[in-house]
Design a protein around this motif. Structure first.
Motif, PDB file in Angstrom:
ATOM      1  N   ILE B 197       1.899   8.767  -3.334  1.00 38.74           N
ATOM      2  CA  ILE B 197       2.925   8.988  -4.359  1.00 38.74           C
ATOM      3  C   ILE B 197       3.404  10.438  -4.301  1.00 38.74           C
ATOM      4  O   ILE B 197       4.603  10.716  -4.347  1.00 38.74           O
ATOM      5  CB  ILE B 197       2.367   8.648  -5.759  1.00 38.74           C
ATOM      6  N   ASP B 198       2.455  11.364  -4.156  1.00 38.56           N
ATOM      7  CA  ASP B 198       2.810  12.779  -4.126  1.00 38.56           C
ATOM      8  C   ASP B 198       3.690  13.111  -2.920  1.00 38.56           C
ATOM      9  O   ASP B 198       4.702  13.808  -3.040  1.00 38.56           O
ATOM     10  CB  ASP B 198       1.516  13.607  -4.100  1.00 38.56           C
ATOM     11  N   ASN B 199       3.302  12.590  -1.750  1.00 39.13           N
ATOM     12  CA  ASN B 199       4.090  12.868  -0.544  1.00 39.13           C
ATOM     13  C   ASN B 199       5.501  12.323  -0.666  1.00 39.13           C
ATOM     14  O   ASN B 199       6.473  12.994  -0.307  1.00 39.13           O
ATOM     15  CB  ASN B 199       3.424  12.228   0.682  1.00 39.13           C
ATOM     16  N   LEU B 200       5.598  11.071  -1.151  1.00 43.36           N
ATOM     17  CA  LEU B 200       6.921  10.451  -1.251  1.00 43.36           C
ATOM     18  C   LEU B 200       7.785  11.191  -2.263  1.00 43.36           C
ATOM     19  O   LEU B 200       8.988  11.332  -2.101  1.00 43.36           O
ATOM     20  CB  LEU B 200       6.781   8.975  -1.636  1.00 43.36           C
ATOM     21  N   LYS B 201       7.146  11.677  -3.309  1.00 43.67           N
ATOM     22  CA  LYS B 201       7.872  12.439  -4.330  1.00 43.67           C
ATOM     23  C   LYS B 201       8.476  13.689  -3.698  1.00 43.67           C
ATOM     24  O   LYS B 201       9.647  14.002  -3.905  1.00 43.67           O
ATOM     25  CB  LYS B 201       6.904  12.816  -5.441  1.00 43.67           C
TER      26      LYS B 201
END
Lengths: 305, 319
Positions: B197-201
């Motif tokens: 989730i963090d990377n995609l954000k």
């Protein structure tokens, strides 16, 4: 899948054998016989009849004889309807009952499912109360009340439908409605319950969160799961409805199979009882198989090996 | 610039047992590109707040009583249902807690992914299919072109949550609301999903609201945290301040109930005594006072307001 179906079909043979055995002995235990009447027959005639139908043999011989004929799909002669075989009677009356039952169940499915969906969408609203009230009426109103009521209104008062008989489409309308009313009510209630069950699931919230249109949510996301209870009901219901209904067939004078179920038992028409019971059993078993196959089409989690 | 602004939102449930004040005067904002953590126990209103303004709560019994919610300047609460529907799953996406029940078991992954695209954009089915496969590749699902044909029950929990994440991101949302995205997953898979989730954000530059009851989950991911209790915000501060200088006794208690590796041996893990209050009959004064270890006289009489204390906002009579 095909292996599973074959296995299921083969497994019906022992089931039918058990049903045949139980029915054979139960009907023989019941007091009275097919040739008992108010006036006793002369002994010599009785003897001839007993010989003709092998009643003079021990019971187990008669049983073996019956099973042997059954293996050849021969249900034997009727004891009551002279010169007619049980096969003939079923072949003649079943198509009529099938036609009546088929249309009644189709009518019931269409209106029941639509009413159930509308009720579930407007849960606890006036629409819901109206349809569910109607459904309760449909379940509690016996066909021997509904049938004559329809006749009174549409045949005698308005004179737009024939009173009874079975020869044209107008003849079919009232029997179909009378027979289908209770099924419509059940299907409406089952559809509503099934739909409400699914509507409260997490994945419906997901569907809303995805921004799907309400129509897509109902038709694609809810209906498949919501109709599972209806499918479960439809299988046995179909078997029951196409094998005829004594009441509806009597009211509208429809030459169907239904009355033979009752009359044969009252007449101690042994072979006819056996024939109708086994015929119903075959259709019931077949319909349950169909239901199980339809499950796999509706619910991908259901798989048979 | 704030992408989402929520002001004085009140959402009540009108039940037979009375009015349940599930969201009671909640205000917060999310800046563009920011990750906001929303922390609280079950029943604190942390999920309901977001479901409410997205129109995802069944009404009745749920009803928005008052407040303002603006998303990119648009008023969500006074928008017609059709416009709100067009935002959901498009500009604002959600990931739910339980991937076992959040995907439709009757439909294939392919159907569920493609319909998300096709409702919001006018592209061909082939293009929607291609985008769906790309979405699955992006969240690290191996053999995506084969997996897309599966049904939810054929995938593991972690895989299903990846599918949920892929589904939420298909239309490149501006705001992603992740409601306990890892709670139902094995600990070993949790870290991977959070990292994803963090990377995609970061890749997509979207804003994220991360709802969780587990402070350990938000620690490394969020910029700012709001702590909710019984339908109200008790504290709002940067992640750093929440962990280093927690102000509200409830925040402190929450932090002490997170298992840590660096505590000295023999220290027992604390739990907060008592239960969250019944929101149909919330306690007078501060709703936390019956469980509060630092309770003072006026706590059960006067309701504290959220006020600025240094860099934080706290709702407590101690400050």
């Amino acid at each position: 899948m095909i292996r599973y179906i074959l296995k299921r079909i083969l497994s019906t043979i022992p089931v039918l054998l058990i049903i045949a055995t139980i029915t054979f002995f139960i009907i023989r235990i019941v007091p009275g016989g097919p040739f008992d009447s108010e006036k006793a027959l002369p002994p010599e005639i009785l003897e001839t009849i007993n010989k003709k139908y092998h009643f003079d043999e021990p019971l187990y011989m008669q049983y073996l004889r019956y099973i042997k004929d059954l293996a050849h799909l021969d249900l034997g002669p009727s004891f009551k309807y002279a010169n007619r075989s049980v096969n003939e009677i079923i072949m003649q009356s079943f198509p009529v009952s099938f036609e009546l039952g088929f249309w009644a169940l189709l009518f019931a499915s269409i209106f029941g499912i639509i009413a159930g969906i509308l009720s579930s969408l407007r849960h606890n609203s006036r629409v819901d109360y109206f349809f569910m009230g109607l459904a309760t009426l449909g379940i509690s109103l016996p066909s021997f009340v509904l049938g004559p009521l329809l006749v009174l209104i549409f045949a005698l008062h308005f004179n737009i439908l024939p009173v009874a008989g079975w020869s044209s489409i107008p003849h079919m309308i009232m029997p179909v409605i009378t027979l289908g009313a209770m099924y419509t009510a059940y299907i409406a209630r089952l559809t509503r319950g099934g739909m409400l069950e699914i509507v409260n699931q997490d994945f419906i919230r997901t569907a809303r969160a995805k921004g799907l249109k309400e129509r897509t949510i109902v038709l694609r996301h809810t209906l498949k799961g919501g109709l599972l209870p209806v499918v479960t009901f439809l299988g046995p219901a179909f078997a029951g409805i196409v094998t005829g209904s004594l009441v509806v067939e009597t009211i509208f004078n429809v030459p169907g199979l239904g009355r033979y179920f009752i009359q044969s038992a009252l007449n101690r028409d042994y072979t006819m009882v056996m024939g109708t019971v086994l015929f119903y059993a075959v259709i019931l078993i077949f319909m349950n198989l169909v239901v199980d196959i339809v499950y796999t089409l509706l619910d991908p989690r259901v798989k048979y090996e | 610039m704030n992408i989402l602004e929520v002001k004085n939102l009140k959402n009540y449930f009108h039940t037979r047992d009375g009015i349940v004040k599930a969201v009671d005067d909640v205000s917060f904002h999310v800046a563009k590109g920011e990750t906001l953590g929303v922390v609280g126990e079950s029943g604190s209103g942390k999920s309901v707040t977001h479901l409410a303004y997205l129109g995802l709560l069944p009404s009745p019994p749920s009803k928005i009583e008052s407040g303002n919610v603006h998303f990119q300047g648009k008023d969500l609460l006074h928008m017609d249902l059709e416009s709100l529907r067009k935002l959901r799953g498009n500009k604002i996406s959600m990931i739910f807690q339980d991937p076992m029940t959040s995907l439709n078991p009757f439909l294939s992954i392919k159907t569920q992914l493609m319909e998300t695209i096709l409702t919001h954009t006018n592209i061909s089915e082939q293009d929607a299919y291609k985008k769906s496969v790309e979405g699955l590749i992006q969240v690290g699902i191996p053999a995506a072109d084969k997996r897309i044909e599966s049904y939810p029950h054929e995938l593991s929990g972690g895989m299903r949550q990846r599918v949920m994440i892929a589904m939420a991101l298909l239309n490149n949302p501006e705001l992603l609301i992740a409601d306990e995205p890892t709670t139902a997953l094995d600990v070993t898979i949790q870290a991977g999903v959070l990292e994803l989730i963090d990377n995609l954000k970061k890749q997509k530059g979207m804003s994220v609201i991360l709802i969780t009851h587990d402070l350990g989950v938000v620690a490394g991911l969020t910029d700012r945290i709001i702590v909710m209790y019984a339908g109200q915000i008790k504290e709002e501060a940067s992640t750093f301040d929440i962990f280093n200088t927690p102000k509200h006794p409830y925040t402190k208690a929450l932090l002490q109930s997170v298992p840590r590796l660096d505590t000295t041996k023999g220290n027992r893990l604390l739990s907060i005594p008592g239960l969250p209050p019944d929101l149909a009959k919330p306690p007078t004064g501060c709703r936390f006072h019956p469980r509060c270890p630092e309770k003072i006289d006026k706590c059960d009489k006067e309701e504290p307001q959220l006020k600025e204390v240094g860099n934080c906002k706290v709702s407590c009579h101690l400050y």
